[in-house]
Design an enzyme around this catalytic site. Sequence first.
Site, PDB file in Angstrom:
ATOM      1  CG  ASP A  52      -1.840   1.621   1.040  1.00 25.33           C
ATOM      2  OD1 ASP A  52      -2.457   1.208   0.228  1.00 25.33           O
ATOM      3  OD2 ASP A  52      -1.763   2.123   2.280  1.00 25.33           O
ATOM      4  CE1 TYR A  57       1.012   7.921   2.463  1.00 26.62           C
ATOM      5  CE2 TYR A  57       0.470   5.119   2.152  1.00 26.62           C
ATOM      6  CZ  TYR A  57      -0.223   6.789   2.627  1.00 26.62           C
ATOM      7  OH  TYR A  57      -1.375   5.928   2.830  1.00 26.62           O
ATOM      8  CE  LYS A  87      -3.909   5.026  -0.073  1.00 27.23           C
ATOM      9  NZ  LYS A  87      -2.614   4.178   0.822  1.00 27.23           N
ATOM     10  CG  HIS A 120      -5.003   9.441   0.523  1.00 24.41           C
ATOM     11  ND1 HIS A 120      -3.719   9.213  -0.331  1.00 24.41           N
ATOM     12  CD2 HIS A 120      -5.387   9.642   1.114  1.00 24.41           C
ATOM     13  CE1 HIS A 120      -2.710   8.958   1.230  1.00 24.41           C
ATOM     14  NE2 HIS A 120      -4.417   8.808   1.911  1.00 24.41           N
TER      15      HIS A 120
HETATM   16  N1  NAP Z   1      -6.191   5.595   2.931  1.00 25.95           N
HETATM   17  C1  NAP Z   1      -5.924   6.463   3.870  1.00 25.95           C
HETATM   18  O1  NAP Z   1      -5.659   7.664   4.472  1.00 25.95           O
HETATM   19  C2  NAP Z   1      -4.241   5.580   4.987  1.00 25.95           C
HETATM   20  C3  NAP Z   1      -4.065   6.330   6.052  1.00 25.95           C
HETATM   21  C4  NAP Z   1      -4.033   5.185   7.111  1.00 25.95           C
HETATM   22  C5  NAP Z   1      -2.962   4.321   7.325  1.00 25.95           C
HETATM   23  N2  NAP Z   1      -2.776   3.564   6.130  1.00 25.95           N
HETATM   24  C6  NAP Z   1      -2.402   2.763   4.974  1.00 25.95           C
HETATM   25  O2  NAP Z   1      -2.324   1.592   6.617  1.00 25.95           O
HETATM   26  C7  NAP Z   1      -0.749   1.795   6.219  1.00 25.95           C
HETATM   27  C8  NAP Z   1      -0.485   1.276   8.647  1.00 25.95           C
HETATM   28  O3  NAP Z   1      -1.378   2.786   8.812  1.00 25.95           O
HETATM   29  P1  NAP Z   1      -1.738   2.288  10.329  1.00 25.95           P
HETATM   30  O4  NAP Z   1      -1.927   3.700  11.012  1.00 25.95           O
HETATM   31  O5  NAP Z   1      -2.387   1.607  10.591  1.00 25.95           O
HETATM   32  O6  NAP Z   1      -0.395   2.117  11.153  1.00 25.95           O
HETATM   33  P2  NAP Z   1       0.857   3.363  11.691  1.00 25.95           P
HETATM   34  O7  NAP Z   1      -0.047   3.638  13.152  1.00 25.95           O
HETATM   35  O8  NAP Z   1       1.656   4.077  10.742  1.00 25.95           O
HETATM   36  O9  NAP Z   1       2.451   2.526  12.220  1.00 25.95           O
HETATM   37  C9  NAP Z   1       1.932   0.817  13.149  1.00 25.95           C
HETATM   38  C10 NAP Z   1       2.820   0.847  14.338  1.00 25.95           C
HETATM   39  O10 NAP Z   1       3.036  -0.189  15.187  1.00 25.95           O
HETATM   40  C11 NAP Z   1       3.610  -0.565  15.472  1.00 25.95           C
HETATM   41  N3  NAP Z   1       2.926  -2.214  14.797  1.00 25.95           N
HETATM   42  C12 NAP Z   1       3.406  -2.820  14.142  1.00 25.95           C
HETATM   43  N4  NAP Z   1       2.813  -3.965  13.988  1.00 25.95           N
HETATM   44  C13 NAP Z   1       3.403  -4.020  15.140  1.00 25.95           C
HETATM   45  C14 NAP Z   1       3.120  -5.061  16.378  1.00 25.95           C
HETATM   46  N5  NAP Z   1       2.363  -6.206  16.087  1.00 25.95           N
HETATM   47  N6  NAP Z   1       3.745  -4.233  17.639  1.00 25.95           N
HETATM   48  C15 NAP Z   1       4.190  -4.090  18.195  1.00 25.95           C
HETATM   49  N7  NAP Z   1       4.327  -2.389  17.117  1.00 25.95           N
HETATM   50  C16 NAP Z   1       3.336  -2.950  16.052  1.00 25.95           C
HETATM   51  C17 NAP Z   1       4.947  -0.407  14.156  1.00 25.95           C
HETATM   52  O11 NAP Z   1       6.376   0.166  13.704  1.00 25.95           O
HETATM   53  P3  NAP Z   1       6.933  -0.472  14.169  1.00 25.95           P
HETATM   54  O12 NAP Z   1       7.694   0.107  12.726  1.00 25.95           O
HETATM   55  O13 NAP Z   1       8.547  -0.036  14.790  1.00 25.95           O
HETATM   56  O14 NAP Z   1       7.853  -2.288  13.631  1.00 25.95           O
HETATM   57  C18 NAP Z   1       3.989   1.392  13.931  1.00 25.95           C
HETATM   58  O15 NAP Z   1       4.654   2.379  14.553  1.00 25.95           O
HETATM   59  C19 NAP Z   1      -0.162   2.352   6.869  1.00 25.95           C
HETATM   60  O16 NAP Z   1       1.156   2.331   6.043  1.00 25.95           O
HETATM   61  C20 NAP Z   1      -0.532   3.752   5.281  1.00 25.95           C
HETATM   62  O17 NAP Z   1       0.174   1.991   4.365  1.00 25.95           O
HETATM   63  C21 NAP Z   1      -3.720   4.095   4.917  1.00 25.95           C
END
Ligand code: NAP
Length: 262
Positions: A52, A57, A87, A120
């Site tokens: 993704d 990004y 996006k 997006h």
């Molecule tokens: N369409 C949209 O507007 C939109 C918005 C938000 C996100 N997204 C997409 O969704 C993805 C994920 O976003 P998010 O907001 O869910 O993630 P996030 O909050 O940006 O990142 C996840 C955090 O959790 C940590 N983490 C991941 N797996 C873990 C585990 N098993 N145990 C402990 N910590 C863990 C990661 O750290 P480490 O890397 O150090 O493991 C990271 O710091 C993005 O990268 C993007 O591609 C899209």
Amino acid sequence: MASASIPEINLNSGTGKIPALGFGTASDPPVDSQTIKTAVLQAIELGYRHFDTAALYNSEQPLGEAIAEAVNRRLIGSRRDLFITSKLWCSDAHPQHVAPALSTTLKNLDTNYIDLYLIHWPVSAKAGKVEYPIKAEDFAPMEFGSVWAAMEECQRIGLTKAIGVSNFSSKKLLEILATAKIPPAVNQVALRWAYEQGIGVVMKSFNRERMKGNMSIFDWWLSSQEVDMISEIPQGRACLGLDYTSIYGPYKTIQQLWDEDI
Ligand SMILES: NC(=O)c1ccc[n+]([C@@H]2O[C@H](COP(=O)([O-])OP(=O)(O)OC[C@H]3O[C@@H](n4cnc5c(N)ncnc54)[C@H](OP(=O)(O)O)[C@@H]3O)[C@@H](O)[C@H]2O)c1
């Protein structure tokens, strides 16, 4: 398409399948390109097949480089073994800018198509460079019908296999559906989605052990009692989108942005 361990789910549009677990490439705080490339290569090695990204990004280029290296190292047979989502940023959410924006994305990724292209956010911004946050005075209402028609054209000419939206309320989705010839394949929202409810998940970790751990959700099941207990927990949006509201823009409050679907 997906590795043996990640199941696939059908896209709403009936245009194919999507691996149920995606690998997010957005990082907050931002990291350098090499870190993204290394993380993507590790993810491919572990079996992730859905990536993704977004114009916003700054990860399209390192993702493209990682894919080329994965093919060279025979981790995958070809780019066709992967599912890539990107996006359209708000400053390109104008009918005449959609196809050129997707062409730039394809150039960054060094590929001739992507699997899924999403709007997006449901708002446009002054055309120009991709920047975040958007200046309060640069917001503009999105012409849903004509922007979606331009997205449909991208699918018709083969730049993307499927199209969808992101961060759309139910009401705004209905506005798209009112004129759509191709229905949105997905609506990606920043929620902790539940695979057991048939919904795809995008996770981000650049740490190899956590990448591995996050794939293990397919190795165990929640009991129906546990699913019921989790359903009782009040749900909220991880990202309320305050940065997409402006006193000069179409949405002055988050209630207007989400049409009360908060
Ligand atoms: N369409 C949209 O507007 C939109 C918005 C938000 C996100 N997204 C997409 O969704 C993805 C994920 O976003 P998010 O907001 O869910 O993630 P996030 O909050 O940006 O990142 C996840 C955090 O959790 C940590 N983490 C991941 N797996 C873990 C585990 N098993 N145990 C402990 N910590 C863990 C990661 O750290 P480490 O890397 O150090 O493991 C990271 O710091 C993005 O990268 C993007 O591609 C899209």
